[in-house]
Motif scaffolding. Structure first.
Motif, PDB file in Angstrom:
ATOM      1  N   MET A  41     -64.873  21.282 -72.158  1.00  0.00           N
ATOM      2  CA  MET A  41     -63.587  21.327 -72.830  1.00  0.00           C
ATOM      3  C   MET A  41     -63.492  20.110 -73.733  1.00  0.00           C
ATOM      4  O   MET A  41     -64.153  19.097 -73.502  1.00  0.00           O
ATOM      5  N   GLY A  42     -62.670  20.220 -74.758  1.00  0.00           N
ATOM      6  CA  GLY A  42     -62.507  19.099 -75.668  1.00  0.00           C
ATOM      7  C   GLY A  42     -61.055  18.923 -76.049  1.00  0.00           C
ATOM      8  O   GLY A  42     -60.282  19.873 -76.088  1.00  0.00           O
ATOM      9  N   LYS A  43     -60.706  17.667 -76.298  1.00  0.00           N
ATOM     10  CA  LYS A  43     -59.380  17.341 -76.819  1.00  0.00           C
ATOM     11  C   LYS A  43     -59.551  16.281 -77.888  1.00  0.00           C
ATOM     12  O   LYS A  43     -60.504  15.493 -77.859  1.00  0.00           O
ATOM     13  N   ALA A  44     -58.613  16.267 -78.828  1.00  0.00           N
ATOM     14  CA  ALA A  44     -58.661  15.295 -79.914  1.00  0.00           C
ATOM     15  C   ALA A  44     -57.272  14.739 -80.176  1.00  0.00           C
ATOM     16  O   ALA A  44     -56.261  15.354 -79.826  1.00  0.00           O
ATOM     17  N   LYS A  45     -57.247  13.575 -80.787  1.00  0.00           N
ATOM     18  CA  LYS A  45     -55.990  12.961 -81.191  1.00  0.00           C
ATOM     19  C   LYS A  45     -56.274  12.051 -82.381  1.00  0.00           C
ATOM     20  O   LYS A  45     -57.320  11.412 -82.435  1.00  0.00           O
ATOM     21  N   VAL A  46     -55.323  12.020 -83.307  1.00  0.00           N
ATOM     22  CA  VAL A  46     -55.453  11.172 -84.490  1.00  0.00           C
ATOM     23  C   VAL A  46     -54.576   9.939 -84.296  1.00  0.00           C
ATOM     24  O   VAL A  46     -53.410  10.043 -83.922  1.00  0.00           O
ATOM     25  N   TYR A  47     -55.170   8.785 -84.535  1.00  0.00           N
ATOM     26  CA  TYR A  47     -54.461   7.509 -84.418  1.00  0.00           C
ATOM     27  C   TYR A  47     -54.390   6.825 -85.770  1.00  0.00           C
ATOM     28  O   TYR A  47     -55.320   6.937 -86.572  1.00  0.00           O
ATOM     29  N   ASP A  48     -53.311   6.078 -85.993  1.00  0.00           N
ATOM     30  CA  ASP A  48     -53.267   5.199 -87.157  1.00  0.00           C
ATOM     31  C   ASP A  48     -54.306   4.113 -86.935  1.00  0.00           C
ATOM     32  O   ASP A  48     -54.434   3.581 -85.835  1.00  0.00           O
ATOM     33  N   GLN A  51     -57.349  -0.206 -91.013  1.00  0.00           N
ATOM     34  CA  GLN A  51     -58.207  -1.383 -91.072  1.00  0.00           C
ATOM     35  C   GLN A  51     -59.599  -0.993 -91.539  1.00  0.00           C
ATOM     36  O   GLN A  51     -59.886   0.165 -91.754  1.00  0.00           O
ATOM     37  N   LYS A  52     -60.448  -2.002 -91.671  1.00  0.00           N
ATOM     38  CA  LYS A  52     -61.812  -1.751 -92.138  1.00  0.00           C
ATOM     39  C   LYS A  52     -62.752  -1.532 -90.961  1.00  0.00           C
ATOM     40  O   LYS A  52     -62.586  -2.124 -89.899  1.00  0.00           O
ATOM     41  N   ARG A  53     -63.729  -0.675 -91.189  1.00  0.00           N
ATOM     42  CA  ARG A  53     -64.832  -0.479 -90.252  1.00  0.00           C
ATOM     43  C   ARG A  53     -66.086  -0.351 -91.091  1.00  0.00           C
ATOM     44  O   ARG A  53     -66.141   0.462 -92.011  1.00  0.00           O
ATOM     45  N   LYS A  61     -58.052   7.282 -87.592  1.00  0.00           N
ATOM     46  CA  LYS A  61     -59.284   7.675 -86.914  1.00  0.00           C
ATOM     47  C   LYS A  61     -58.931   8.831 -85.986  1.00  0.00           C
ATOM     48  O   LYS A  61     -57.816   8.926 -85.471  1.00  0.00           O
ATOM     49  N   ARG A  62     -59.890   9.730 -85.803  1.00  0.00           N
ATOM     50  CA  ARG A  62     -59.712  10.866 -84.896  1.00  0.00           C
ATOM     51  C   ARG A  62     -60.667  10.669 -83.731  1.00  0.00           C
ATOM     52  O   ARG A  62     -61.879  10.521 -83.925  1.00  0.00           O
ATOM     53  N   TYR A  80     -66.385  11.051 -79.426  1.00  0.00           N
ATOM     54  CA  TYR A  80     -66.732  10.868 -80.837  1.00  0.00           C
ATOM     55  C   TYR A  80     -65.527  10.307 -81.553  1.00  0.00           C
ATOM     56  O   TYR A  80     -64.382  10.609 -81.200  1.00  0.00           O
ATOM     57  N   VAL A  81     -65.790   9.491 -82.573  1.00  0.00           N
ATOM     58  CA  VAL A  81     -64.712   8.941 -83.383  1.00  0.00           C
ATOM     59  C   VAL A  81     -65.039   9.206 -84.852  1.00  0.00           C
ATOM     60  O   VAL A  81     -66.156   8.920 -85.298  1.00  0.00           O
ATOM     61  N   PHE A  82     -64.084   9.768 -85.552  1.00  0.00           N
ATOM     62  CA  PHE A  82     -64.248  10.078 -86.974  1.00  0.00           C
ATOM     63  C   PHE A  82     -63.229   9.273 -87.761  1.00  0.00           C
ATOM     64  O   PHE A  82     -62.043   9.248 -87.420  1.00  0.00           O
ATOM     65  N   TYR A  83     -63.710   8.615 -88.815  1.00  0.00           N
ATOM     66  CA  TYR A  83     -62.834   7.765 -89.632  1.00  0.00           C
ATOM     67  C   TYR A  83     -62.583   8.414 -90.975  1.00  0.00           C
ATOM     68  O   TYR A  83     -63.332   9.236 -91.433  1.00  0.00           O
TER      69      TYR A  83
END
Length: 83
Positions: A41-48, A51-53, A61-62, A80-83
């Protein structure tokens, strides 16, 4: 509410990819469902982020967490993190 077990592999990936255990638990508890393979199963959330990466600025970032459920325990597989 189910117990959440954050696997060591997941924590290692979290550090590399720019998230942490607190966000992983938040995604599992409050994120939205996403498709997953291999009976996971998977869940995702988008955060403010705001900043720089790696030298590039990102507004958000998701964070996506993939997990299984065994005997009323959520066990993370990876993040996983997507910017």
């Amino acid at each position: 509410m189910m117990k959440v077990q954050v696997d060591l592999h997941t924590l290692k990936r979290a550090t590399e990819r720019g998230t942490n255990e607190e966000e992983i638990r938040d995604v599992i508890n409050t994120g939205f469902p996403i498709p997953a393979k291999y009976n996971r199963m998977g869940k995702a959330k988008v955060y403010d982020f705001k900043q720089k990466r790696h030298g590039r600025y990102y507004e958000q970032k998701r964070v996506e967490v993939f997990y299984t459920i065994e005997r009323n325990t959520i066990i993370t597989v990876t993040v996983y993190v997507f910017y």
